[in-house]
Design a protein around this motif. Structure first.
Motif, PDB file in Angstrom:
ATOM      1  N   SER A 134      34.949  35.706  31.530  1.00 58.31           N
ATOM      2  CA  SER A 134      34.066  35.179  30.485  1.00 58.31           C
ATOM      3  C   SER A 134      34.693  33.960  29.819  1.00 58.31           C
ATOM      4  O   SER A 134      34.013  32.957  29.553  1.00 58.31           O
ATOM      5  N   GLU A 135      35.998  34.022  29.552  1.00 54.21           N
ATOM      6  CA  GLU A 135      36.690  32.885  28.934  1.00 54.21           C
ATOM      7  C   GLU A 135      36.636  31.653  29.831  1.00 54.21           C
ATOM      8  O   GLU A 135      36.382  30.536  29.358  1.00 54.21           O
ATOM      9  N   ILE A 136      36.878  31.842  31.112  1.00 54.88           N
ATOM     10  CA  ILE A 136      36.839  30.716  32.055  1.00 54.88           C
ATOM     11  C   ILE A 136      35.447  30.099  32.090  1.00 54.88           C
ATOM     12  O   ILE A 136      35.289  28.868  32.046  1.00 54.88           O
ATOM     13  N   THR A 137      34.432  30.948  32.160  1.00 60.87           N
ATOM     14  CA  THR A 137      33.049  30.466  32.238  1.00 60.87           C
ATOM     15  C   THR A 137      32.671  29.676  30.992  1.00 60.87           C
ATOM     16  O   THR A 137      32.033  28.619  31.074  1.00 60.87           O
ATOM     17  N   ASN A 138      33.063  30.172  29.839  1.00 61.45           N
ATOM     18  CA  ASN A 138      32.734  29.500  28.587  1.00 61.45           C
ATOM     19  C   ASN A 138      33.548  28.228  28.383  1.00 61.45           C
ATOM     20  O   ASN A 138      33.076  27.275  27.754  1.00 61.45           O
ATOM     21  N   ALA A 139      34.780  28.198  28.934  1.00 60.69           N
ATOM     22  CA  ALA A 139      35.630  27.015  28.783  1.00 60.69           C
ATOM     23  C   ALA A 139      35.159  25.854  29.647  1.00 60.69           C
ATOM     24  O   ALA A 139      35.375  24.682  29.294  1.00 60.69           O
ATOM     25  N   PHE A 140      34.515  26.163  30.767  1.00 58.22           N
ATOM     26  CA  PHE A 140      34.074  25.123  31.705  1.00 58.22           C
ATOM     27  C   PHE A 140      32.615  25.379  32.083  1.00 58.22           C
ATOM     28  O   PHE A 140      32.316  25.817  33.198  1.00 58.22           O
ATOM     29  N   PRO A 141      31.692  25.105  31.184  1.00 60.56           N
ATOM     30  CA  PRO A 141      30.269  25.415  31.423  1.00 60.56           C
ATOM     31  C   PRO A 141      29.748  24.721  32.675  1.00 60.56           C
ATOM     32  O   PRO A 141      30.025  23.550  32.934  1.00 60.56           O
ATOM     33  N   GLY A 142      28.998  25.469  33.468  1.00 59.87           N
ATOM     34  CA  GLY A 142      28.324  24.907  34.624  1.00 59.87           C
ATOM     35  C   GLY A 142      29.173  24.740  35.862  1.00 59.87           C
ATOM     36  O   GLY A 142      28.665  24.304  36.907  1.00 59.87           O
ATOM     37  N   ARG A 143      30.461  25.108  35.803  1.00 61.16           N
ATOM     38  CA  ARG A 143      31.323  24.895  36.964  1.00 61.16           C
ATOM     39  C   ARG A 143      31.550  26.146  37.792  1.00 61.16           C
ATOM     40  O   ARG A 143      31.917  26.054  38.967  1.00 61.16           O
ATOM     41  N   PHE A 144      31.363  27.328  37.202  1.00 52.95           N
ATOM     42  CA  PHE A 144      31.704  28.555  37.903  1.00 52.95           C
ATOM     43  C   PHE A 144      30.575  29.583  37.844  1.00 52.95           C
ATOM     44  O   PHE A 144      29.848  29.670  36.860  1.00 52.95           O
ATOM     45  N   LEU A 145      30.480  30.362  38.922  1.00 49.69           N
ATOM     46  CA  LEU A 145      29.571  31.504  39.010  1.00 49.69           C
ATOM     47  C   LEU A 145      30.451  32.745  39.141  1.00 49.69           C
ATOM     48  O   LEU A 145      30.824  33.148  40.246  1.00 49.69           O
ATOM     49  N   PRO A 146      30.812  33.380  38.033  1.00 53.92           N
ATOM     50  CA  PRO A 146      31.811  34.448  38.068  1.00 53.92           C
ATOM     51  C   PRO A 146      31.232  35.787  38.491  1.00 53.92           C
ATOM     52  O   PRO A 146      30.184  36.222  38.013  1.00 53.92           O
ATOM     53  N   LEU A 147      31.936  36.447  39.409  1.00 53.67           N
ATOM     54  CA  LEU A 147      31.534  37.756  39.915  1.00 53.67           C
ATOM     55  C   LEU A 147      32.557  38.800  39.472  1.00 53.67           C
ATOM     56  O   LEU A 147      33.760  38.629  39.676  1.00 53.67           O
ATOM     57  N   LEU A 148      32.081  39.878  38.912  1.00 55.60           N
ATOM     58  CA  LEU A 148      32.936  40.941  38.414  1.00 55.60           C
ATOM     59  C   LEU A 148      33.397  41.834  39.560  1.00 55.60           C
ATOM     60  O   LEU A 148      32.576  42.407  40.269  1.00 55.60           O
ATOM     61  N   PHE A 149      34.721  41.947  39.752  1.00 55.90           N
ATOM     62  CA  PHE A 149      35.245  42.890  40.738  1.00 55.90           C
ATOM     63  C   PHE A 149      34.962  44.309  40.264  1.00 55.90           C
ATOM     64  O   PHE A 149      35.267  44.674  39.128  1.00 55.90           O
ATOM     65  N   ILE A 150      34.364  45.105  41.134  1.00 58.85           N
ATOM     66  CA  ILE A 150      33.956  46.467  40.790  1.00 58.85           C
ATOM     67  C   ILE A 150      34.792  47.476  41.577  1.00 58.85           C
ATOM     68  O   ILE A 150      34.944  47.344  42.792  1.00 58.85           O
ATOM     69  N   CYS A 151      35.317  48.489  40.883  1.00 59.89           N
ATOM     70  CA  CYS A 151      36.000  49.597  41.536  1.00 59.89           C
ATOM     71  C   CYS A 151      35.128  50.841  41.416  1.00 59.89           C
ATOM     72  O   CYS A 151      34.938  51.365  40.309  1.00 59.89           O
ATOM     73  N   PRO A 152      34.580  51.351  42.511  1.00 58.24           N
ATOM     74  CA  PRO A 152      33.635  52.475  42.445  1.00 58.24           C
ATOM     75  C   PRO A 152      34.292  53.811  42.106  1.00 58.24           C
ATOM     76  O   PRO A 152      33.589  54.801  41.913  1.00 58.24           O
ATOM     77  N   LEU A 153      35.622  53.843  42.039  1.00 54.67           N
ATOM     78  CA  LEU A 153      36.310  55.099  41.753  1.00 54.67           C
ATOM     79  C   LEU A 153      36.509  55.338  40.260  1.00 54.67           C
ATOM     80  O   LEU A 153      36.937  56.432  39.873  1.00 54.67           O
ATOM     81  N   LEU A 154      36.212  54.354  39.444  1.00 57.10           N
ATOM     82  CA  LEU A 154      36.245  54.567  38.000  1.00 57.10           C
ATOM     83  C   LEU A 154      34.990  55.331  37.574  1.00 57.10           C
ATOM     84  O   LEU A 154      33.990  55.343  38.300  1.00 57.10           O
ATOM     85  N   PRO A 155      34.994  55.971  36.411  1.00 55.48           N
ATOM     86  CA  PRO A 155      33.806  56.711  35.966  1.00 55.48           C
ATOM     87  C   PRO A 155      32.569  55.820  35.937  1.00 55.48           C
ATOM     88  O   PRO A 155      32.617  54.660  35.485  1.00 55.48           O
ATOM     89  N   TYR A 156      31.455  56.343  36.410  1.00 51.25           N
ATOM     90  CA  TYR A 156      30.238  55.533  36.513  1.00 51.25           C
ATOM     91  C   TYR A 156      29.768  55.024  35.157  1.00 51.25           C
ATOM     92  O   TYR A 156      29.306  53.879  35.048  1.00 51.25           O
ATOM     93  N   ASP A 157      29.851  55.842  34.126  1.00 50.15           N
ATOM     94  CA  ASP A 157      29.407  55.400  32.804  1.00 50.15           C
ATOM     95  C   ASP A 157      30.172  54.162  32.365  1.00 50.15           C
ATOM     96  O   ASP A 157      29.583  53.208  31.836  1.00 50.15           O
ATOM     97  N   PHE A 158      31.478  54.153  32.602  1.00 43.74           N
ATOM     98  CA  PHE A 158      32.292  52.991  32.237  1.00 43.74           C
ATOM     99  C   PHE A 158      31.867  51.763  33.046  1.00 43.74           C
ATOM    100  O   PHE A 158      31.659  50.676  32.486  1.00 43.74           O
ATOM    101  N   THR A 159      31.733  51.924  34.353  1.00 46.59           N
ATOM    102  CA  THR A 159      31.404  50.792  35.226  1.00 46.59           C
ATOM    103  C   THR A 159      30.028  50.226  34.909  1.00 46.59           C
ATOM    104  O   THR A 159      29.847  49.002  34.810  1.00 46.59           O
TER     105      THR A 159
END
Length: 261
Positions: A66-91
């Motif tokens: 989020s910090e990178i995206t806000n620091a450089f608007p329009g330059r990045f399309l950030p994708l969140l790395f997801i770990c399916p082994l964490l609790p589903y509610d948290f993810t």
């Protein structure tokens, strides 16, 4: 070459002990040199020497992206790395906060579980329900496989189960012709052109088998150089309309949120 190029596969290897700003600034410098307007932003999945981050590491990753995206608007399309082994509610709460309601634009899966493992299902259902894009690492190997490294055939099985889930299968050169044919009948799966160094014939075959609307340029920078990965596109005989789709239009359509116009 097109005035607007979107790279659909790029990494920044930041961590809690390795700040993101020097790498991001170097990346932007190399993007300018290569004429690339915007890139996906994929974080390093190995947070503590493992592919299974903790909740704290997942929160750190989301905040840093989020910090990178806000620091450089329009330059990045950030994708969140997801770990399916964490609790589903948290993810699912993390995805709600940072993707659906925040600056991140989609999800990235690497080698936490095989793609067709049922433990992904709640996450796939969420992405499908909210029309959020998913990039999934895939590769066919005979040796040196990562644990839980998905193959294109497993990506195809996910596409069969979830026909409205928008999937970008990573690594054309890792998937090769077998991978192209695995996903051919599933129009909700696109492929990016990254994966090892360019090899003749695979991009042309992907365009022939999948059509020009399902192939997206991706470099895998900094593991691969922008120059050689762009040369992969330029070396193939295609119309300017098709070239524009591969380098720009397909990414705009696939990612939707935040894609440069």
């Amino acid at each position: 070459m097109n005035k607007l190029i979107i790279d659909s596969h790029l990494h920044v290897f930041f961590s809690q002990s390795q700040p993101w700003r020097p790498q991001v600034e170097e990346t932007l410098h190399h993007m300018e040199m290569a004429g690339i307007k915007q890139t996906c932003l994929l974080p390093n999945p190995q947070w503590t020497g493992t592919y299974f981050p903790s909740k704290d590491e997942m929160l750190f990753q989301a905040e840093a992206l989020s910090e990178i995206t806000n620091a450089f608007p329009g330059r990045f399309l950030p994708l969140l790395f997801i770990c399916p082994l964490l609790p589903y509610d948290f993810t699912l709460d993390l995805m709600e906060q940072y993707i659906l309601k925040g600056p991140l634009i989609g999800a990235k899966f690497h080698v936490s579980l095989y793609a067709d493992d049922d433990r992904y299902e709640p996450i796939y259902n969420y992405l499908e329900r909210h029309d959020l894009p998913l990039l999934f690492h895939a590769w066919y190997k005979t040796v040196e496989n990562y644990a839980y490294e998905s193959t294109p055939s497993q990506i195809a099985e996910v596409a069969r189960r979830h026909p409205d889930l928008r999937i970008l299968m990573a690594h054309l050169t890792g998937s090769k012709l077998r991978g192209i044919m695995d996903i051919k009948k599933y129009p909700n799966v696109c492929i990016d052109t990254s994966g090892s160094q360019p090899e003749e014939g695979y991009l042309q075959r992907a365009l022939e088998e999948l059509g020009p609307d399902r192939v997206l340029y991706g470099s895998d920078y900094p593991i691969r150089a922008f120059s050689t990965q762009l040369a992969r596109i330029e070396s193939v005989d295609m119309s300017e309309e098709v070239r524009e789709k591969v380098l720009q239009c397909n990414a705009q359509r696939f990612f939707h949120k935040g894609a440069a116009q």
